[in-house]
Structures are given as C-alpha cells and as structure tokens.
Design an enzyme around this catalytic site. Structure first.
Site, short mmCIF file in Angstrom:
data_model
loop_
_atom_site.label_atom_id
_atom_site.label_comp_id
_atom_site.label_asym_id
_atom_site.label_seq_id
_atom_site.Cartn_x
_atom_site.Cartn_y
_atom_site.Cartn_z
N ASP A 1 -9.37 43.83 1.76
CA ASP A 1 -9.64 42.50 1.23
C ASP A 1 -10.33 42.56 -0.13
O ASP A 1 -11.03 43.54 -0.45
CB ASP A 1 -10.53 41.71 2.18
CG ASP A 1 -9.83 41.33 3.47
OD1 ASP A 1 -8.59 41.39 3.50
OD2 ASP A 1 -10.53 40.97 4.44
N LYS A 2 -10.17 41.51 -0.89
CA LYS A 2 -10.80 41.41 -2.21
C LYS A 2 -12.29 41.75 -2.17
O LYS A 2 -12.78 42.53 -2.98
CB LYS A 2 -10.62 39.98 -2.75
CG LYS A 2 -11.41 39.69 -4.01
CD LYS A 2 -11.32 38.21 -4.39
CE LYS A 2 -12.24 37.89 -5.56
NZ LYS A 2 -12.22 36.45 -5.92
#
Length: 341
Positions: free
Chosen positions: A152-153
């Site tokens: 994830d970011k």
C-alpha cells in the site's frame, strides 16, 4: 432539448451545454445527458457528475439521480484526458539489490507503487522507468512494468520488481505459490491497538470489497477471496496492572490480498495504529494518553505497517535471496514511545 455544443464531446474544447426541454423535464440528470451524448457511457457521465464536472446555472450537481426541470441549462465539463502511459521521473529510490534480472526496493511510506486514478505521476513505476530505462519486464502492462507484487501507498518496506520477462514469470510463480513449496517469505511488523490474549495465531477469513465503501475491503462469510494471515505478538505495551494499550506484532502472509493485514487485524479487534480506514473507532483512545505519547500516536498519520522481511529464489540463478529493512524513522519513534509507556 437544445444542444449548444459540438456533436462529439470527445473533441470539443468548450463546455458541453444542454437546455432541458419539456420532454426531458423530471428525468434524472445522468439519464438526460446519456441520451444526448452517445459517445459517453452512463457510468462515465455519473463519474463526471460526482467529480463536480456537471452544473446547472453555475451550481454543481453532485448527484446522478438529480431530477432536472424544464429550462435548466446543464453544463458538462470534460477534463483534459490524462496520459495513460507512465513516463520516467527522477524520484530517489532506496535500492537494496539489483542485477540484470531483478531489483529490490525499500519503499518509503507515501509512495504509490503504480499509476492509477488520481496518481498518474510520482509513483514507484515512474521512478523505476527513469532508473532502469527499457530494462523492465513488460508482462505487467504499460502501467505496471515489472510489478510482481505491491504494498500500500502508506506501508513502508521491501518489494521486488522484475527487469526481464523471464524474471517476472519466475517471481510470479513464487508469489502465486505463497511460499508453500519454496523459499518465498514476507513478514510485516505492525503496531496495533491492544493485544490478543494468546501470543500467536492464524486468521483465515475471506476478503471482498466492502458494500458500504468500495474503496475499502471487508471480511465476508461467503464468496470473496481466500485470505490467511499468521501473526505473532513480539511485544506488549502498557502498565502491568492494565490491559495492553498496544502491541508490536509480526504478520506473515500466506495469501496476498488488498489491505489483508489491515482488515484482518481490525477483524480480530486490534486495528493498526494510524489506520483511519479500519481503526477510526479507536481514535478516542489517543485523547486519554499523556504527553509525549499522545502527540506521537496522534501525529502518526499512516497505518503502522512495515514490510521488513522479503526472501525469494532468484528466478534465474536459483539462489535464495533474503533482505531485511530497518524500521523507518516514524515507525521507530512511535515504537520507542510505546516502549517507554
């Protein structure tokens, strides 16, 4: 209805303007626009409405089911098309390992892995194109060259990228097997609210898109995708005579689903610190903390998750490669504050 624009909405430079006539009065605005704009799908029109690109008399209409009135002047603004082909960008990379076939990156929190809606630039893929030039596997497609897996970011840590198609195929097979028959390992450090009563366990719970919010995932009893997370408590934090405030856990993936660790930890009642999507109900606990821990926890604005261990078989040489990433500063500072609590 009067059409004051050009015929093809994909080609006009000005806004597309329609005046509602008696025949269309009382109809939904998305249906009215769709009936007069054959080159745009109704789904696309609904997206434009929700994005604020449709207005009546200068007032934005954000609801596709809005009913129009006779004489309403509807203005549809088509944003400039975004370039779907990622370009190389000089974004600093922390390269842990690189040869002619693979590159291992220690990704900082905040860096999106590949281009997508709202993030067409400034991604890891843009950085890799600049760094590697043409030596990235094309199997992932133009928007995801070389990408075998992702994090994830706002998760930090290790991931491997394929530089050749041969490497991509070999790595993809290992990730599909999830380490059941080979040396693939993925371990994450997570700081979570509270602590399970036991020291280790396994979560076996299917995941699917949340019906309430399609941007989120949720545990489902039927259907969904099989998801398994193995966890172990490494350290508990808090006063000896009180239930643990938080704990440091190691999570190992047997499957790799979107938001898997975040959703699974929330499912057992221990969401990640800083995770507003899956742990927002625990934010009130922050106000009961004393300084400086209150500021540390309240100021941690991402999920406390770090991909600290990655091991795999080199897809060409067959050598087992193993990498470990130290905690980034924000994670280390938060951990230190909890240890002093």
């Amino acid at each position: 209805m009067t059409d004051n624009s050009q015929d093809d909405p994909a080609s006009f430079d000005a806004d597309f303007i329609l005046t509602v006539d008696p025949e269309d009065a009382g109809k939904r605005i998305d249906a009215v626009l769709a009936s007069h704009l054959e080159t745009l799908s109704r789904n696309r029109i609904q997206s434009l409405i929700k994005a604020g690109d449709v207005s009546i008399g200068g007032a934005k209409i954000g609801e596709p089911k809005y009913r129009v009135n006779e004489g309403d002047e509807i203005t549809l603004h088509l944003p400039e098309p975004e370039d779907p082909d990622p370009k190389g960008e000089d974004i600093p990379l922390s390269v842990v390992f690189e040869d002619a076939h693979v590159i291992v990156i220690d990704k900082p929190a905040g860096l999106v892995v590949h281009p997508g809606a709202g993030n067409w630039t400034g991604t890891l893929v843009n950085a890799l194109i600049h760094h590697c030039g043409d030596s990235l596997s094309g199997i992932g497609g133009v928007k995801r060259p070389g990408i075998v897996h992702r994090i994830d970011k706002d998760t930090s840590g290790l991931l491997v990228v394929a530089k050749t198609d041969q490497a991509h195929q070999g790595l993809a097979a290992q990730f599909a097997d999830h380490g059941r028959t080979g040396p693939l390992e993925r371990a994450y450090s997570a700081l979570v609210w509270g602590a399970p009563s036991s020291l280790k366990g396994t979560i076996d719970a299917n995941l699917a898109r949340s019906q309430a919010n399609r941007q989120k995932m949720a545990v489902v009893k039927t259907s969904g995708r099989h998801a398994i997370t193995h966890w172990q408590v490494k350290e508990r934090f808090g006063a000896a005579d009180q239930p643990p405030l938080a704990s440091l856990m190691e999570c190992r993936l047997e499957t790799g689903r979107t938001h898997q660790i975040r959703v699974h930890m929330a499912h057992i009642g221990h969401p990640l610190l800083g995770d507003d999507d899956y742990g927002s109900g625990f934010k009130t606990k922050i106000n009961r903390l004393e300084e400086p821990l209150k500021s540390l926890v309240g100021g941690f604005t991402r999920q406390a998750l770090h991909a600290g261990l990655l091991a795999f078989e080199h897809p060409v040489s067959g050598e087992t490669l193993r990498f470990e990433s130290p905690y980034p500063n924000d994670f280390a500072n938060l951990l230190s504050g909890l240890q002093k609590f």
